[in-house]
Structures are given as C-alpha cells and as structure tokens.
Design a protein around this motif. Sequence first.
Motif, short mmCIF file in Angstrom:
data_model
loop_
_atom_site.label_atom_id
_atom_site.label_comp_id
_atom_site.label_asym_id
_atom_site.label_seq_id
_atom_site.Cartn_x
_atom_site.Cartn_y
_atom_site.Cartn_z
N VAL A 35 0.86 -1.23 0.00
CA VAL A 35 0.01 0.09 0.12
C VAL A 35 0.87 1.36 0.06
CG1 VAL A 35 -1.62 1.25 1.38
CG2 VAL A 35 -1.63 -1.24 1.13
N VAL A 36 0.56 2.19 -0.94
CA VAL A 36 1.19 3.49 -0.93
C VAL A 36 0.34 4.31 0.20
CG1 VAL A 36 1.87 5.43 -2.22
CG2 VAL A 36 2.43 3.37 -3.12
N THR B 189 -4.45 8.27 -5.81
CA THR B 189 -4.75 9.37 -6.48
C THR B 189 -4.16 10.43 -6.18
OG1 THR B 189 -6.72 8.29 -7.51
CG2 THR B 189 -6.17 10.54 -8.58
N LEU B 190 -3.31 11.24 -7.03
CA LEU B 190 -2.75 12.54 -6.46
C LEU B 190 -2.89 13.52 -7.71
CD1 LEU B 190 0.27 12.71 -7.63
CD2 LEU B 190 0.58 11.21 -5.75
N GLN B 191 -2.69 14.74 -7.39
CA GLN B 191 -2.90 15.75 -8.38
C GLN B 191 -1.76 16.64 -8.53
OE1 GLN B 191 -6.21 18.63 -7.92
NE2 GLN B 191 -6.72 17.91 -9.79
N ASP C 138 -0.06 11.07 -15.37
CA ASP C 138 -0.15 9.84 -15.94
C ASP C 138 -0.42 8.57 -14.92
OD1 ASP C 138 -0.07 7.56 -17.62
OD2 ASP C 138 1.88 8.15 -18.71
N VAL C 139 -0.71 7.24 -15.36
CA VAL C 139 -1.13 6.30 -14.23
C VAL C 139 0.29 5.70 -14.01
CG1 VAL C 139 -2.42 4.30 -13.52
CG2 VAL C 139 -3.29 6.34 -14.72
N TYR C 140 0.80 5.50 -12.94
CA TYR C 140 2.06 4.67 -12.76
C TYR C 140 1.65 3.61 -11.77
CZ TYR C 140 3.97 9.24 -14.45
OH TYR C 140 4.41 10.14 -14.95
N GLU C 141 2.83 2.48 -11.67
CA GLU C 141 2.63 1.52 -10.79
C GLU C 141 4.13 1.32 -10.26
OE1 GLU C 141 0.85 -1.58 -12.97
OE2 GLU C 141 2.84 -1.91 -14.34
N LEU C 142 3.99 1.11 -8.76
CA LEU C 142 5.04 0.72 -8.02
C LEU C 142 5.40 -0.95 -8.02
CD1 LEU C 142 4.31 3.71 -5.79
CD2 LEU C 142 6.50 3.10 -6.63
N ALA D 189 -2.34 7.12 -9.57
CA ALA D 189 -2.65 7.89 -10.63
C ALA D 189 -2.54 9.22 -10.29
CB ALA D 189 -4.10 7.89 -10.92
N ALA D 190 -1.64 10.23 -11.27
CA ALA D 190 -1.22 11.40 -10.82
C ALA D 190 -1.95 12.24 -12.15
CB ALA D 190 0.21 11.71 -11.31
N LEU D 191 -2.99 12.89 -11.48
CA LEU D 191 -3.90 13.85 -12.34
C LEU D 191 -3.31 14.99 -12.73
CD1 LEU D 191 -7.26 13.21 -10.64
CD2 LEU D 191 -6.39 11.98 -12.34
N PRO D 192 -3.67 15.78 -13.92
CA PRO D 192 -2.90 17.09 -14.22
C PRO D 192 -3.51 18.09 -13.17
CG PRO D 192 -4.25 15.99 -16.01
CD PRO D 192 -4.51 15.15 -14.80
N ALA D 193 -2.72 19.14 -13.12
CA ALA D 193 -3.05 20.18 -12.27
C ALA D 193 -4.28 21.09 -12.88
CB ALA D 193 -1.97 21.26 -12.13
#
Lengths: 159, 160
Positions: B18-19, B40-42, B118-122, B148-152
Amino acid sequence: MSEPKPQPRLIHVRKPLVRVEMNMEPVEPLDGPVTRGPLIRVSRPLKRVTLTFAPAASVRLTLPLVGGADGERTFEKLAAIIRIVNEMEALWNRAGVWVDGARSGVQGGEVVIVLVPNDTADALATCKRIAHILFNASPGATVKVFAAESEAPVYELAA
Amino acid sequence: MSDDVPGRLEPPLVRLAVVCEDVDESADGRPAIIRFPVHTLQFPGLLERNYQVPGLVLYLQLQGGFGSFDLRVRMRRVDGSREVTVSPTYRLILATPGDAVPLELALKLNHLVFPDPDVYELMVYVGELNLHEPRDAAPRPFPPVVVAALPATGAEGGVV
C-alpha cells in the motif's frame, strides 16, 4: 435475538516494523527541472460497511426454569434430545444441526439453546422441521427460527 | 539475490503493498496505523512536469522467503512502456525458513518524481525478480501498486 456479547480482544501477532529510507532516482535524465510541491490528495469519502458473518438460519429454543428446576440438568436433557434429533436426521441422510455454544446456556432463569444447520442448503426448511420436533419434545418451550439477516423470527412456535 | 544466508534461496511473497503517507507504530514498535492511503494525487498549481511529491511510504508485508536479497522499488507507467524511477537496493535478510508471520516494512520513497500526469505502478523486486509477476511459488501474486497522477487544475487544492 439476544444482544450481542462483547467481542473478545483481538490478539495481534506481528513483528516490529522495519523502516527503510530510499532515495528514488530517475532511470533516464528528466526533461526539465524538478519542482517540489505539496501532496494534493484526490479521493472520495470513505464508505463504511459492516458485514456480519451469520449462519443462513438458526433455531432458538427457550425453556423457562419453573418450580426450581435445575438449569444445568435441563440443559443436558435438551442436549440429549438434540442428539436424538440429529440421529433421526442422519437416518434420512441429512446433516443435522450443531449447538452454538457461544449463544447457548442457562441465562436469567431460562435455558437457551441456539442451533445452526450443518448444511447451509435449505437451512430455513431444516430449522423449521427441527423446530417442530423440539417444540413437541420440550413441554413449555418456545422455539423461534431466524433467517440470517433478520432480527425478528421468521417462524415461531409457542405454547 | 546473494548468499549471505547459507541454504537454498526462496524469494518472499508480497502479501500486501500500500502506498501511504506514513505508518504509525504502537508503543511496542509494531505497525499499527496506515495513514492516508494514496491512490490518486494531483499536480499542484500550474505544474505540468517533473513533480516531486513529499516522501510517500510504501507499506509492505512480505510473507515467507529465505535468504539474503537486494530489495528494490521500481516505478513505471502503468502501460508498462517505460520505467521512470528506481530506488537503491536495501539488503533484505530472511533468516527463518517457513516463517508464518509476515515481515512488515515501511519504505520511505524520497525524491519520488512523477514526470507528467499519468498512471504509474510501483513494484518490488528482489534482485531481478519482480515479486508481482506470477511464478511457481506465487501463481497469483499481489499486483503492482497503482498511483494515478492527475493534471493540475490551476488551484492549490487540498494541500496537506
């Protein structure tokens, strides 16, 4: 049904946490400067759900202790009847019932026995059939059948 | 993988990953609370590229395994097209064969940069073995942890 009893304390078995710091490095050079920023969380409100794992159906037999009857002896008599009922069920290749010990016993001037079918298939029909046998074999008893999700009995036999 | 611990090497299984923002411990040093799980972050403000987030933590439960391993965390885009960041190695020593109690780790990921929204995976590796890919001992492994990293949006948003 009776009020749920306090749950026993959950005993965790775990090792100490191992903390490690890692400095992440880009695999390839980045195409511009790095900008630090605050963490902006994006999430929906937490949805809390309680799932209660309960038997598909159960029988609750209650027999008041009248005239100074001994609770433990009465409980043993009823347990003996249930053993016979299970033998009868077995003759018809049925799985029978088990006594839920956590919810059964001598409680406040009455004997309470909760039974749960060993086979979840047709559990409600099993409970109704066994409720009839126990009611007829236990003078003065009240026998109720509960479905899993129901607080109120779905079937009741009382004098 | 290395041979610091004699015997046949057996990589551990990932039981949970878990992140989150941190892991709190109880008074006896046992992990107690996973704080603010992150999925999810932004990107903040008007930032479009190379966003370095405050140190996130990868909480990890490793089950079983035996031997000494070089553990590493890698992050790639979820389509698997490109790996973007990698951690240095951490020497993981599993000295008790058949240990039923998972080992719990809080891996703080400093200097973690998301190149763009973008969507990333660890993923966790021991040596060159990706613990999230099926193998004989783990036919249904725990999947990579997706973030997931959403645009600003131009706003600072819900800053911590």
